[in-house]
Design a protein around this motif. Structure first.
Motif, PDB file in Angstrom:
ATOM      1  N   GLU A  65     -43.379  -9.563  17.379  1.00 54.05           N
ATOM      2  CA  GLU A  65     -44.327  -9.826  18.463  1.00 54.05           C
ATOM      3  C   GLU A  65     -43.855 -11.049  19.253  1.00 54.05           C
ATOM      4  OE1 GLU A  65     -48.765  -9.893  17.827  1.00 54.05           O
ATOM      5  OE2 GLU A  65     -48.397 -12.016  18.209  1.00 54.05           O
ATOM      6  N   PHE A  66     -43.800 -10.908  20.565  1.00 60.98           N
ATOM      7  CA  PHE A  66     -43.451 -12.010  21.452  1.00 60.98           C
ATOM      8  C   PHE A  66     -44.653 -12.326  22.327  1.00 60.98           C
ATOM      9  CE2 PHE A  66     -39.399  -9.870  20.649  1.00 60.98           C
ATOM     10  CZ  PHE A  66     -38.607 -10.939  20.256  1.00 60.98           C
ATOM     11  N   LYS A  67     -44.987 -13.607  22.440  1.00 62.35           N
ATOM     12  CA  LYS A  67     -46.057 -14.038  23.335  1.00 62.35           C
ATOM     13  C   LYS A  67     -45.411 -14.655  24.566  1.00 62.35           C
ATOM     14  CE  LYS A  67     -49.341 -14.820  19.652  1.00 62.35           C
ATOM     15  NZ  LYS A  67     -50.169 -15.764  18.929  1.00 62.35           N
ATOM     16  N   TYR A  68     -45.905 -14.280  25.738  1.00 71.39           N
ATOM     17  CA  TYR A  68     -45.361 -14.819  26.976  1.00 71.39           C
ATOM     18  C   TYR A  68     -46.457 -14.886  28.029  1.00 71.39           C
ATOM     19  CZ  TYR A  68     -45.387 -10.046  28.791  1.00 71.39           C
ATOM     20  OH  TYR A  68     -45.777  -8.797  29.216  1.00 71.39           O
ATOM     21  N   LYS A  73     -48.624 -10.207  25.363  1.00 66.28           N
ATOM     22  CA  LYS A  73     -47.774  -9.946  24.214  1.00 66.28           C
ATOM     23  C   LYS A  73     -46.862  -8.765  24.492  1.00 66.28           C
ATOM     24  CE  LYS A  73     -51.210 -11.450  20.849  1.00 66.28           C
ATOM     25  NZ  LYS A  73     -52.019 -11.030  19.695  1.00 66.28           N
ATOM     26  N   ALA A  74     -45.686  -8.826  23.898  1.00 65.07           N
ATOM     27  CA  ALA A  74     -44.751  -7.711  23.925  1.00 65.07           C
ATOM     28  C   ALA A  74     -44.269  -7.492  22.495  1.00 65.07           C
ATOM     29  CB  ALA A  74     -43.579  -7.997  24.848  1.00 65.07           C
ATOM     30  N   TYR A  75     -44.009  -6.248  22.157  1.00 71.49           N
ATOM     31  CA  TYR A  75     -43.568  -5.896  20.812  1.00 71.49           C
ATOM     32  C   TYR A  75     -42.198  -5.250  20.889  1.00 71.49           C
ATOM     33  CZ  TYR A  75     -48.445  -6.684  19.689  1.00 71.49           C
ATOM     34  OH  TYR A  75     -49.682  -7.251  19.549  1.00 71.49           O
ATOM     35  N   LEU A  76     -41.290  -5.704  20.030  1.00 70.91           N
ATOM     36  CA  LEU A  76     -39.941  -5.160  19.956  1.00 70.91           C
ATOM     37  C   LEU A  76     -39.754  -4.544  18.581  1.00 70.91           C
ATOM     38  CD1 LEU A  76     -36.957  -4.845  20.864  1.00 70.91           C
ATOM     39  CD2 LEU A  76     -36.565  -7.114  19.890  1.00 70.91           C
ATOM     40  N   VAL A  92     -39.383  -1.317  23.245  1.00 72.57           N
ATOM     41  CA  VAL A  92     -40.212  -2.444  23.659  1.00 72.57           C
ATOM     42  C   VAL A  92     -41.514  -1.878  24.204  1.00 72.57           C
ATOM     43  CG1 VAL A  92     -40.424  -4.420  25.213  1.00 72.57           C
ATOM     44  CG2 VAL A  92     -38.211  -3.847  24.224  1.00 72.57           C
ATOM     45  N   GLY A  93     -42.636  -2.461  23.781  1.00 77.74           N
ATOM     46  CA  GLY A  93     -43.936  -2.000  24.263  1.00 77.74           C
ATOM     47  C   GLY A  93     -44.900  -3.157  24.391  1.00 77.74           C
ATOM     48  N   HIS A  94     -46.028  -2.892  25.059  1.00 83.22           N
ATOM     49  CA  HIS A  94     -47.046  -3.927  25.253  1.00 83.22           C
ATOM     50  C   HIS A  94     -48.217  -3.780  24.285  1.00 83.22           C
ATOM     51  CE1 HIS A  94     -45.217  -5.860  28.677  1.00 83.22           C
ATOM     52  NE2 HIS A  94     -44.947  -4.664  29.155  1.00 83.22           N
ATOM     53  N   SER A  95     -48.185  -2.746  23.435  1.00 85.21           N
ATOM     54  CA  SER A  95     -49.206  -2.591  22.404  1.00 85.21           C
ATOM     55  C   SER A  95     -48.527  -2.164  21.115  1.00 85.21           C
ATOM     56  CB  SER A  95     -50.258  -1.560  22.820  1.00 85.21           C
ATOM     57  OG  SER A  95     -49.648  -0.305  22.994  1.00 85.21           O
ATOM     58  N   LYS A  96     -49.136  -2.529  20.004  1.00 83.67           N
ATOM     59  CA  LYS A  96     -48.548  -2.235  18.699  1.00 83.67           C
ATOM     60  C   LYS A  96     -49.042  -0.854  18.259  1.00 83.67           C
ATOM     61  CE  LYS A  96     -47.876  -4.526  14.282  1.00 83.67           C
ATOM     62  NZ  LYS A  96     -48.301  -5.652  13.456  1.00 83.67           N
ATOM     63  N   THR A  97     -48.347   0.161  18.679  1.00 83.13           N
ATOM     64  CA  THR A  97     -48.734   1.533  18.357  1.00 83.13           C
ATOM     65  C   THR A  97     -47.603   2.230  17.616  1.00 83.13           C
ATOM     66  OG1 THR A  97     -47.932   2.280  20.501  1.00 83.13           O
ATOM     67  CG2 THR A  97     -50.265   1.725  20.351  1.00 83.13           C
TER      68      THR A  97
END
Length: 104
Positions: A65-68, A73-76, A92-97
């Motif tokens: 999880e990256f916070k910016y 948040k962005a998830y890799l 890479v996504g903006h939600s943890k799915t």
């Protein structure tokens, strides 16, 4: 029982005095746990043996999880081949799915 005077005070009196003064407790509801937290835990087949003799024999993955910006948040999610430590896939996504765990 009050420590200062040693008097016992009934809880109903406390409730009544709180009502007169307009004081009330704050009761926070428990947050509902999102469905992606209840994931299946796989069997430990690697048993901490992170060496692979051939390509595509062992893959591992993780989600970071990256916070910016302003609280965004962005998830890799990356899939790593343990043979040569190369990245097989990344998402890479903006939600943890669950789409973060699928190969693209």
């Amino acid at each position: 029982m009050r420590k200062e005077t040693g008097q016992t005070i009934n809880h109903k009196r406390v409730y009544r005095l709180m009502k007169v003064k307009g004081i009330q407790s704050v009761i926070r509801r428990k947050k509902e746990i999102p469905s992606f937290y209840s994931q299946h835990v796989a069997e430990n087949v690697l048993n901490r043996n992170f060496q692979a003799a051939e390509p595509n024999e062992k893959w591992v993955t993780d989600v970071t999880e990256f916070k910016y910006g302003n609280g965004q948040k962005a998830y890799l999610s990356a899939i790593l081949d343990l043979h040569d430590k190369s990245i097989v896939s990344r998402v890479v996504g903006h939600s943890k799915t669950t789409h973060l765990f699928s190969r693209r």
